[in-house]
Design an enzyme around this catalytic site. Structure first.
Site, PDB file in Angstrom:
ATOM      1  CG  ASP A   1      25.319  31.651 -17.680  1.00  0.00           C
ATOM      2  OD1 ASP A   1      24.755  31.107 -18.649  1.00  0.00           O
ATOM      3  OD2 ASP A   1      26.234  31.119 -17.030  1.00  0.00           O
TER       4      ASP A   1
ATOM      5  CB  SER B   1      28.871  24.721 -18.601  1.00  0.00           C
ATOM      6  OG  SER B   1      27.654  24.750 -19.293  1.00  0.00           O
TER       7      SER B   1
ATOM      8  CG  HIS C   1      27.471  29.556 -20.392  1.00  0.00           C
ATOM      9  ND1 HIS C   1      27.049  29.346 -19.090  1.00  0.00           N
ATOM     10  CD2 HIS C   1      27.897  28.353 -20.848  1.00  0.00           C
ATOM     11  CE1 HIS C   1      27.204  28.071 -18.789  1.00  0.00           C
ATOM     12  NE2 HIS C   1      27.716  27.443 -19.825  1.00  0.00           N
TER      13      HIS C   1
END
Ligand code: NAG
Ligand code: NAG
Ligand code: NAG
Length: 451
Positions: free
Chosen positions: A352, A208, A384
């Site tokens: 995502d 991320s 995610h």
């Protein structure tokens, strides 16, 4: 089989054992950048200090992570505009360290507040213990340090860099990449004085926000740090196109990230700062600043479902102006700063909720057309948050192979694989150690289902 002897690093401890609270970076003169910063070489140490052999836990419980040593280094790097600046490395030697392995672990801290930088948040006492550590909007809790702990559990030396720089330029890709590379240079200078082999293999890992450090570092390495020779880099939940990520998070559960991101870019780029002053609605400035200065937990809870465009004079059209457009491309578009030479492992959910899966498909195509070595795993079911856990187990196995000297299966080419959430390889649980696995299962059980 690639099993390692398990070394328990999670030991019961008491918060009260911590002597005094650490000072936040903005109040701690140790973080001051010297006036003669230009006289230091990239990666060179400006000053150092040793901290207690303990790290803040990844969740606010009475557990600390005990390690053999923790050293911090203020070192020189280069900011987004090419100026010499200082950044901070935390170099961690685990219990029973393997001197031949170093992992540059890019924590996702996703904030434009220097008090959320890992060199501070990893220090026990930086975060209130117990429930306040979860619920206070100003908590500095770092959930990502779970995998940092798991990596220490393998005996790997860890360098974790405050890659956003001293001012916390969240989402500014160039400084994030350069500080990560100089962080590794610094670790290779200082580590051998502390027991790391000078011939250690080294790799990078980030998920991320951490992908912002790792992907840009991998792209910039051939030009910015050509002498470095990484065995590989794993990056997941990639923020491949910041501009489209901003549109995707807006009004959703991750909307808070947009505030920190715009604020971070305004610190790195004067023309974004000038635009922000002009484009932000004056009556919304206080709320914007509060959201932008939270650490991750506060950002997500307070920013939940917020509409960032409603903070701007011209709404969404404010973002179509030249300053944010040019900078979001320059600092937020992966794939334009070079082709990674090191082998890459990329893992990404198709669905995502922060950065569209298609953007990472495109990124991988760009890397592959440039001749990169990429193993790309797409998760067809997870999101995610869930891939952070399930994907990280497999990423860690990939890194372990690289640090063990095992060559990638298809050098010079790309492989793609689509998996389901359930495809998590249970063997990988071994990497986490039982305590950590049980704990993750407990906290993330709802996401994981009956594993
Ligand atoms: C964080 O917020 C809580 C609750 O509002 C407050 O009691 C505490 O002092 C704050 N801590 C910091 C470091 O600002
Ligand atoms: C990045 O996203 C923006 C906004 O969706 C889009 O206009 C742009 O074309 C994208 N860039 C690339 C290289 O795909
Ligand atoms: C904003 O600054 C960046 C970095 O100097 C530059 O590349 C970009 O072109 C600038 N944008 C505008 C609209 O001047």
């Amino acid at each position: 089989m690639r099993y390692f002897p398990q070394v328990a690093v999670l030991t019961a401890g008491l918060w009260s054992a911590v002597a005094g609270k650490p000072l936040p970076p903005t109040q701690d003169p140790w973080y001051d950048q010297p006036a003669n910063i230009a006289s230091y070489a990239p990666g060179q140490t400006i000053r150092s200090r040793q901290l207690p052999n303990q790290l803040s836990p990844f969740l606010p419980i009475s557990v600390t992570v005990s390690v053999a040593s923790v050293h911090q280094f203020l070192f020189r790097t280069t900011d987004s505009l090419g100026n010499p600046v200082a950044a901070v490395n935390t170099l961690i030697q685990p219990q029973n360290a393997d001197p031949s392995k170093l992992l540059a672990y890019a924590l996702y801290y996703d904030s434009s507040n220097p008090a959320c930088e890992p060199s501070y948040t990893l220090q026990p006492g930086s975060d209130p213990a117990g429930l306040p550590g979860i619920v206070f909007a100003n908590t500095t809790l770092s959930s990502d340090s779970a995998f940092l702990a798991a990596s220490l559990n393998q005996g790997w030396w860890i360098v974790t860099t405050d890659y956003e720089g001293l001012n916390a330029d969240f989402s500014a890709g160039i400084i994030s990449g350069q500080a990560t590379l100089d962080g590794v240079r610094g670790a290779l200078i200082e580590g051998p004085k502390l027991g790391l082999s000078k011939d250690a293999r080294y790799a990078m890992w980030g998920y991320s926000g951490g992908s912002i450090a790792v992907n840009y570092a991998a792209e910039l390495q051939p030009t910015y740090a050509p002498e470095l020779n990484f065995v590989g880099a794993a990056a997941g939940g990639n923020i491949a196109n910041l501009s489209s990520a901003l549109g995707r998070v807006n009004k959703g559960p991750y909307a808070g990230l947009a505030f920190g991101s715009i604020s971070g870019l305004s610190k790195a780029y004067p023309n974004v700062s000038e635009w922000l002053d002009r484009a932000l609605l004056p009556e919304k400035k206080a709320e914007f600043d509060a959201l932008a200065s939270s650490c991750l937990v506060g950002e997500l809870t307070q920013g939940f479902l917020k509409d960032i465009y409603s903070f701007f004079v011209k709404g969404e059209a404010s973002f179509e102006e030249d300053a944010p457009q040019t900078v979001m491309r320059l600092a937020g578009q992966m794939g334009i700063h070079g082709t990674p030479k090191m082998p890459m492992y990329i893992y990404k959910p198709v669905n995502d909720e922060i950065s569209p899966g298609a953007d990472t498909d495109e990124l991988v195509d760009t890397y592959c057309q440039g001749g990169a070595t990429v193993e790309y795993t797409r998760d067809l079911i997870g999101g995610h948050g869930s891939l952070w856990l399930t994907g990280s187990a497999n990423a860690m196995g990939w890194i372990a192979d690289r640090l063990n000297g095992k060559p990638v299966s298809h050098p010079g080419s790309c492989t793609k694989q689509d998996v389901l959430l359930s495809a998590l390889n249970p063997d990988m649980i071994t990497y986490f150690g039982e305590e950590l696995w049980t704990f993750l299962k407990w906290t993330l059980g709802g996401i994981l289902g009956p594993l």
